[in-house]
Design an enzyme around this catalytic site. Sequence first.
Site, short mmCIF file in Angstrom:
data_model
loop_
_atom_site.label_atom_id
_atom_site.label_comp_id
_atom_site.label_asym_id
_atom_site.label_seq_id
_atom_site.Cartn_x
_atom_site.Cartn_y
_atom_site.Cartn_z
N LYS A 53 0.84 -1.21 0.00
CA LYS A 53 0.00 0.00 0.00
C LYS A 53 0.88 1.25 0.00
O LYS A 53 0.62 2.21 -0.73
CB LYS A 53 -0.94 -0.01 1.22
CG LYS A 53 -2.05 -1.06 1.07
CD LYS A 53 -2.82 -1.30 2.34
CE LYS A 53 -3.76 -2.49 2.17
NZ LYS A 53 -4.44 -2.89 3.40
N GLN A 97 -4.56 -1.52 9.64
CA GLN A 97 -4.42 -2.84 9.03
C GLN A 97 -5.00 -3.92 9.95
O GLN A 97 -4.65 -4.00 11.12
CB GLN A 97 -2.93 -3.11 8.72
CG GLN A 97 -2.67 -4.40 8.00
CD GLN A 97 -3.29 -4.44 6.59
OE1 GLN A 97 -3.20 -3.47 5.84
NE2 GLN A 97 -3.94 -5.54 6.25
N ASP A 120 -11.12 2.69 4.08
CA ASP A 120 -11.33 1.25 3.95
C ASP A 120 -12.82 0.93 3.80
O ASP A 120 -13.19 -0.19 3.44
CB ASP A 120 -10.79 0.51 5.19
CG ASP A 120 -9.55 -0.31 4.86
OD1 ASP A 120 -9.30 -0.57 3.67
OD2 ASP A 120 -8.83 -0.68 5.82
#
Length: 281
Positions: A53, A97, A120
Amino acid sequence: MNPMILDGKATSKKIKDELKEKVSMLAQKGIVPTLAVVIVGDDPASHVYVRNKKRACEYIGIKSLSYELTSQASEDDVLSLVEELNSNPDVNGILVQLPLPSHISEEKVIMTIDPKKDVDGFHPISVGNLSIGNPGFVSCTPYGIIELLKRYDIPISGKKCVIVGRSNIVGKPIAMLLLREHGTVTLCHSRTADLKKECREADILIAAIGRPKMITDEYVKEGVVVVDVGINRLEDNSLCGDVDYEKVAPLASYITPVPGGVGPMTIAMLMTNVVESAEVK
Ligand code: NDP
């Protein structure tokens, strides 16, 4: 029949190049899209995802801020960091994460992220907006699937779309997105009575199961569009999807490979969300 490959790698590169252009235009206005990435503990797979990422951010010109906490970090440590990032006006997107160590509630952490920075798309407000058709962040894997279908001009409106898997991060949101595109949606799962029959009716079949090569030629009709979300590691360390590619590809009109299909699209859509967040700020 030779299927057309839905090339997620090439498509994601194209999206990243488009974003690069947008980011340089934003730079002229003094705006630098910024993503804060929080990782807790030392799960090797998570570190690989985060590295990928960050690499994508670098390529596009998105600034990434990295917060690496040890597995000893408390839930309060993570929640206060998220709150600090919520109130930092320079941060456009916050990514924590997952998975988090078991002593930290993922739900609490997700709930703490400001929905305006929820790139997200996991916050219940983002999920709610998606289901009622309001603007908001869409989680990256389902968003990537729709984008891939659109970029290959695959019609969704009026098509029978069958999804296998009803998780909160893939199955349910892709169902909402396909519905938004006027598909007729069937959502299957482990209790579905006759899975093969349901799948054989699909014009578009999405497999998000987590079972290597489960979808064989017995589950598809000729001409089907197949999107394989699964990422499974086999004993010989190779990767495979939830679809038995060798058996299904000859019947399909379009199919995603694994790797190189949905996976790269997920990162491209995360980057898209960050840039969009900076644009609307
Ligand atoms: P989950 O384990 O959360 O969900 C799996 C779903 O599959 C469940 O709804 C389950 O049904 C259903 N299922 C399991 N076995 C069967 C069966 N025999 N018949 C019918 N349905 C079944 O998985 P995720 O949604 O998180 O992930 C699915 C796959 O996608 C995994 O391989 C994962 O690695 C991959 N993935 C890939 C991403 C990417 O970027 N490409 C991103 C996210 C995930 P039930 O609800 O009844 O238990």
